[in-house]
Design a protein around this motif. Structure first.
Motif, PDB file in Angstrom:
ATOM      1  N   ALA A 196      -9.456   0.614  -0.288  1.00  0.00           N
ATOM      2  CA  ALA A 196      -8.934   1.173   0.952  1.00  0.00           C
ATOM      3  C   ALA A 196      -9.243   2.667   1.028  1.00  0.00           C
ATOM      4  O   ALA A 196      -9.232   3.362   0.010  1.00  0.00           O
ATOM      5  CB  ALA A 196      -7.426   0.957   1.039  1.00  0.00           C
ATOM      6  N   PRO A 197      -9.543   3.190   2.219  1.00  0.00           N
ATOM      7  CA  PRO A 197      -9.881   4.608   2.356  1.00  0.00           C
ATOM      8  C   PRO A 197      -8.714   5.509   1.967  1.00  0.00           C
ATOM      9  O   PRO A 197      -7.547   5.202   2.270  1.00  0.00           O
ATOM     10  CB  PRO A 197     -10.210   4.752   3.848  1.00  0.00           C
ATOM     11  CG  PRO A 197     -10.506   3.374   4.322  1.00  0.00           C
ATOM     12  CD  PRO A 197      -9.668   2.456   3.492  1.00  0.00           C
TER      13      PRO A 197
ATOM     14  N   ASP B  57     -21.767  -0.057  -1.300  1.00  0.00           N
ATOM     15  CA  ASP B  57     -20.535  -0.701  -0.833  1.00  0.00           C
ATOM     16  C   ASP B  57     -19.780  -1.415  -1.955  1.00  0.00           C
ATOM     17  O   ASP B  57     -18.555  -1.377  -2.023  1.00  0.00           O
ATOM     18  CB  ASP B  57     -20.845  -1.707   0.277  1.00  0.00           C
ATOM     19  CG  ASP B  57     -21.222  -1.023   1.585  1.00  0.00           C
ATOM     20  OD1 ASP B  57     -21.106   0.220   1.651  1.00  0.00           O
ATOM     21  OD2 ASP B  57     -21.639  -1.724   2.523  1.00  0.00           O
TER      22      ASP B  57
ATOM     23  N   ALA C  24     -16.627   0.234  -0.288  1.00  0.00           N
ATOM     24  CA  ALA C  24     -16.049  -0.695   0.681  1.00  0.00           C
ATOM     25  C   ALA C  24     -14.987  -1.597   0.074  1.00  0.00           C
ATOM     26  O   ALA C  24     -14.152  -2.140   0.805  1.00  0.00           O
ATOM     27  CB  ALA C  24     -17.160  -1.554   1.291  1.00  0.00           C
TER      28      ALA C  24
ATOM     29  N   TRP D 266     -10.347   0.698   7.090  1.00  0.00           N
ATOM     30  CA  TRP D 266     -11.459   0.149   6.308  1.00  0.00           C
ATOM     31  C   TRP D 266     -12.724   0.042   7.150  1.00  0.00           C
ATOM     32  O   TRP D 266     -13.799   0.482   6.735  1.00  0.00           O
ATOM     33  CB  TRP D 266     -11.066  -1.228   5.771  1.00  0.00           C
ATOM     34  CG  TRP D 266     -12.195  -1.902   5.033  1.00  0.00           C
ATOM     35  CD1 TRP D 266     -12.539  -1.730   3.725  1.00  0.00           C
ATOM     36  CD2 TRP D 266     -13.145  -2.824   5.578  1.00  0.00           C
ATOM     37  NE1 TRP D 266     -13.631  -2.492   3.404  1.00  0.00           N
ATOM     38  CE2 TRP D 266     -14.032  -3.173   4.538  1.00  0.00           C
ATOM     39  CE3 TRP D 266     -13.333  -3.391   6.839  1.00  0.00           C
ATOM     40  CZ2 TRP D 266     -15.090  -4.060   4.723  1.00  0.00           C
ATOM     41  CZ3 TRP D 266     -14.374  -4.277   7.023  1.00  0.00           C
ATOM     42  CH2 TRP D 266     -15.244  -4.610   5.965  1.00  0.00           C
TER      43      TRP D 266
ATOM     44  N   TRP E  72       0.854  -1.190   0.000  1.00  0.00           N
ATOM     45  CA  TRP E  72       0.000   0.000   0.000  1.00  0.00           C
ATOM     46  C   TRP E  72       0.892   1.243   0.000  1.00  0.00           C
ATOM     47  O   TRP E  72       1.871   1.323   0.718  1.00  0.00           O
ATOM     48  CB  TRP E  72      -0.911   0.028   1.229  1.00  0.00           C
ATOM     49  CG  TRP E  72      -1.840  -1.142   1.251  1.00  0.00           C
ATOM     50  CD1 TRP E  72      -1.666  -2.317   1.904  1.00  0.00           C
ATOM     51  CD2 TRP E  72      -3.063  -1.257   0.551  1.00  0.00           C
ATOM     52  NE1 TRP E  72      -2.704  -3.165   1.667  1.00  0.00           N
ATOM     53  CE2 TRP E  72      -3.588  -2.541   0.831  1.00  0.00           C
ATOM     54  CE3 TRP E  72      -3.784  -0.416  -0.291  1.00  0.00           C
ATOM     55  CZ2 TRP E  72      -4.783  -2.990   0.315  1.00  0.00           C
ATOM     56  CZ3 TRP E  72      -4.975  -0.858  -0.807  1.00  0.00           C
ATOM     57  CH2 TRP E  72      -5.473  -2.136  -0.512  1.00  0.00           C
TER      58      TRP E  72
ATOM     59  N   LEU F 102      -8.847  -5.771  -0.864  1.00  0.00           N
ATOM     60  CA  LEU F 102      -9.156  -4.415  -1.311  1.00  0.00           C
ATOM     61  C   LEU F 102      -8.418  -4.089  -2.603  1.00  0.00           C
ATOM     62  O   LEU F 102      -7.267  -4.493  -2.799  1.00  0.00           O
ATOM     63  CB  LEU F 102      -8.774  -3.409  -0.224  1.00  0.00           C
ATOM     64  CG  LEU F 102      -9.442  -3.616   1.136  1.00  0.00           C
ATOM     65  CD1 LEU F 102      -8.916  -2.599   2.145  1.00  0.00           C
ATOM     66  CD2 LEU F 102     -10.950  -3.533   1.014  1.00  0.00           C
TER      67      LEU F 102
ATOM     68  N   ARG G 118     -14.132   3.483   8.243  1.00  0.00           N
ATOM     69  CA  ARG G 118     -14.778   4.145   7.106  1.00  0.00           C
ATOM     70  C   ARG G 118     -16.175   3.591   6.885  1.00  0.00           C
ATOM     71  O   ARG G 118     -17.131   4.337   6.635  1.00  0.00           O
ATOM     72  CB  ARG G 118     -13.914   3.969   5.860  1.00  0.00           C
ATOM     73  CG  ARG G 118     -14.348   4.778   4.615  1.00  0.00           C
ATOM     74  CD  ARG G 118     -15.197   3.958   3.647  1.00  0.00           C
ATOM     75  NE  ARG G 118     -14.623   2.698   3.317  1.00  0.00           N
ATOM     76  CZ  ARG G 118     -13.747   2.487   2.324  1.00  0.00           C
ATOM     77  NH1 ARG G 118     -13.366   3.497   1.562  1.00  0.00           N
ATOM     78  NH2 ARG G 118     -13.292   1.266   2.093  1.00  0.00           N
TER      79      ARG G 118
ATOM     80  N   SER H 293      -7.459   0.086  13.023  1.00  0.00           N
ATOM     81  CA  SER H 293      -7.661  -1.333  13.342  1.00  0.00           C
ATOM     82  C   SER H 293      -7.236  -1.698  14.761  1.00  0.00           C
ATOM     83  O   SER H 293      -7.552  -2.790  15.232  1.00  0.00           O
ATOM     84  CB  SER H 293      -6.894  -2.206  12.341  1.00  0.00           C
ATOM     85  OG  SER H 293      -5.510  -1.869  12.337  1.00  0.00           O
TER      86      SER H 293
ATOM     87  N   PRO I 106      -5.476   0.683   4.531  1.00  0.00           N
ATOM     88  CA  PRO I 106      -6.504  -0.333   4.808  1.00  0.00           C
ATOM     89  C   PRO I 106      -6.854  -0.455   6.286  1.00  0.00           C
ATOM     90  O   PRO I 106      -7.890  -1.046   6.628  1.00  0.00           O
ATOM     91  CB  PRO I 106      -5.862  -1.625   4.287  1.00  0.00           C
ATOM     92  CG  PRO I 106      -4.388  -1.363   4.341  1.00  0.00           C
ATOM     93  CD  PRO I 106      -4.215   0.079   4.039  1.00  0.00           C
TER      94      PRO I 106
ATOM     95  N   ARG J 252     -11.303  -7.725   7.079  1.00  0.00           N
ATOM     96  CA  ARG J 252     -11.681  -6.985   5.871  1.00  0.00           C
ATOM     97  C   ARG J 252     -11.475  -7.856   4.645  1.00  0.00           C
ATOM     98  O   ARG J 252     -10.663  -8.780   4.649  1.00  0.00           O
ATOM     99  CB  ARG J 252     -10.863  -5.700   5.765  1.00  0.00           C
ATOM    100  CG  ARG J 252      -9.368  -5.916   5.608  1.00  0.00           C
ATOM    101  CD  ARG J 252      -8.642  -4.609   5.341  1.00  0.00           C
ATOM    102  NE  ARG J 252      -7.229  -4.819   5.128  1.00  0.00           N
ATOM    103  CZ  ARG J 252      -6.301  -4.691   6.047  1.00  0.00           C
ATOM    104  NH1 ARG J 252      -6.647  -4.337   7.270  1.00  0.00           N
ATOM    105  NH2 ARG J 252      -5.030  -4.911   5.762  1.00  0.00           N
TER     106      ARG J 252
ATOM    107  N   SER K 276      -3.466   5.409   0.348  1.00  0.00           N
ATOM    108  CA  SER K 276      -4.532   4.589   0.930  1.00  0.00           C
ATOM    109  C   SER K 276      -4.049   3.921   2.206  1.00  0.00           C
ATOM    110  O   SER K 276      -2.864   3.636   2.360  1.00  0.00           O
ATOM    111  CB  SER K 276      -4.992   3.520  -0.062  1.00  0.00           C
ATOM    112  OG  SER K 276      -5.412   4.099  -1.277  1.00  0.00           O
TER     113      SER K 276
END
Length: 480
Positions: free
Chosen positions: A147-148, A94, A144, A12, A3, A281, A15, A271, A9, A278, A7
């Motif tokens: 990743a945010p 989502d 969803a 997640w 990542w 992603l 979010r 997390s 994760p 999750r 982003s």
């Protein structure tokens, strides 16, 4: 899976919870609009939207109602917003592609923006701008399956910081009782709409009231800086804010302000706290990265004046520097009322007024009325008329554009208006005369409550609106 900086994760789950909670707040806001607009803003309302859009240019209040307004169309807009919000609560976006998620989350923002910008004093509360600013950022959080985006998460932290720190600074700069820790000697009793536990909070020992104020100062003036620290410190800071907001929820009724603040704080929990499994992603597409970075740059540019406002001696609270409410200032209760006054509307069906005239009282759903009636839990629902009637005794300029019109609505037994009441003493029939009296309210002492069962003690102070009757043209006129 690797990542990059864009982003994260680890956010997640937060979010996902944030989006569900925000959609629920949107749903409440649209239902409030749907239930109350005819009496307040409709064609025959207290402050009709058609008259407003006729005198205020588009650039000052952009709204879909510029192109068309009817009560039916408003109901369609509010109803559509409620349907979309309910669908978002259910998670319909989502699994959608990124571009679909953007469009679906943009829809309630556009619709609610259109309502707020023509809502006049009924939509002048800070939580309207807070919902719009939060809703704007939520558009770019993505579905969803992705990743945010970190830039949006940081902007949500910046928003939460301004909400809390702005509220803390306005207190320090405002009423002296915040500095000597005595404001809560009065606030639980004089707040706009006490809740079912407010009487008990008011009767806490005064040292505990001082502890409440100290805890508020700590949460609003110290803890916000920890939001920008590495995890788990940032998450702990957000959790402290959530606990504080829950305390405010049980001590009073502040519409969806506290629930929405909790919603924003949830986005700061990674997390370490939101330990959910999750799915796999996907990487965000390049065009989406560009859009998010452009939005982040825009928000940062618009943040200059709100940031300067935070450190200004002339700090403004609950103010929007842009017409779309993208970046705003926040704060509440810079000054605290020591005495509670309430306006009580009364009517009579007597043909003539005499010293023996018997007056019957109209009851509102949320604000204090009958001293024997316990304050209700209303929040996160928002009773707009009840709230504005709290402001009028502070300064009658708050009601100068609509108070007389309210008396007229009661004289005509207007159905839409009576729906906003808890009790109509005339059962839908027209009274002959209506007046408004100003009363001084205070909570009963423990001894008074044991003796009478009442929650309030009240005494009349002075007329707030002299007796009115309907004139030949159907408007309210002073009684002879």
């Amino acid at each position: 899976m690797g990542w990059d900086w864009f982003s994260d994760p680890d956010y997640w789950a937060s979010r996902l919870v944030f989006q569900r909670m925000l959609a629920a707040v949107y749903l409440i806001a649209f239902l409030v609009a749907l239930n109350q607009f005819r009496a307040l803003l409709g064609t025959r309302g207290l402050l009709p939207i058609p008259k407003f859009v006729a005198r205020v240019p588009f650039r000052r209040a952009p709204s879909v109602f510029r192109w068309h307004y009817s009560d039916r169309f408003f109901a369609v807009v509010a109803g559509a917003g409620a349907v979309v919000s309910a669908a978002l609560v259910a998670g319909v976006s989502d699994s959608a592609p990124v571009w679909v998620s953007l469009l679906v989350w943009a829809l309630p923002w556009v619709l609610y923006q259109s309502i707020v910008n023509v809502g006049q004093i009924w939509y002048s509360f800070g939580w309207e701008s807070l919902l719009l600013e939060t809703g704007f950022l939520a558009i770019f959080l993505g579905p969803a399956g992705m990743a945010p985006p970190v830039p949006v998460l940081w902007l949500l932290l910046w928003l939460l910081f301004r909400v809390e720190f702005g509220a803390g600074m306005i207190k320090l700069r405002g009423d002296r009782c915040w500095r000597d820790l005595t404001c809560l000697y009065y606030h639980h009793e004089t707040q706009p709409m006490p809740g079912p536990l407010s009487w008990y909070f008011h009767h806490l020992p005064k040292p505990l009231h001082k502890v409440e104020v100290l805890a508020s100062h700590f949460t609003q003036l110290v803890v916000p800086f920890a939001l920008f620290a590495p995890q788990p410190v940032a998450g702990i800071a957000a959790a402290i804010m959530i606990v504080t907001q829950l305390w405010l929820i049980v001590s009073g009724n502040f519409s969806w302000l506290n629930l929405l603040t909790i919603t924003i704080a949830v986005s700061a929990l990674d997390s370490h706290i939101m330990a959910f499994s999750r799915p796999d992603l996907t990487e965000p597409p390049r065009w989406y990265r560009i859009v998010v970075l452009v939005v982040a740059a825009l928000v940062l540019a618009l943040s200059y004046r709100p940031a300067r406002n935070l450190v200004s001696r002339g700090q403004l609270m609950n103010y929007s520097f842009d017409r779309l409410h993208l970046v705003n200032t926040y704060g509440a209760f810079g000054s605290i009322s020591r005495i509670r006054h309430e306006i009580v509307f009364e009517g009579t069906d007597d043909v003539e007024l005499t010293p023996a005239t018997a007056w019957s009282e109209y009851e509102f759903k949320g604000k204090p009325g009958n001293p024997h009636r316990r304050p209700r839990q209303v929040a996160p629902y928002h009773l707009r008329l009840d709230w504005m009637l709290w402001f009028v005794p502070l300064s009658f300029r708050y009601g100068e554009s609509w108070l007389e019109r309210l008396a007229e609505k009661l004289l005509t037994a207007d159905h839409a208006m009576l729906k906003l009441m808890r009790h109509d003493p005339f059962n839908g029939e027209r009274p002959t005369f209506v007046r408004a009296q100003l009363f001084r309210y205070r909570f009963t002492t423990r001894a008074e409550r044991r003796a009478t069962g009442d929650w309030w003690v009240r005494r009349p102070v002075e007329p707030a609106l002299d007796a009115r009757r309907l004139g030949a043209d159907g408007a309210a006129v002073a009684a002879d």
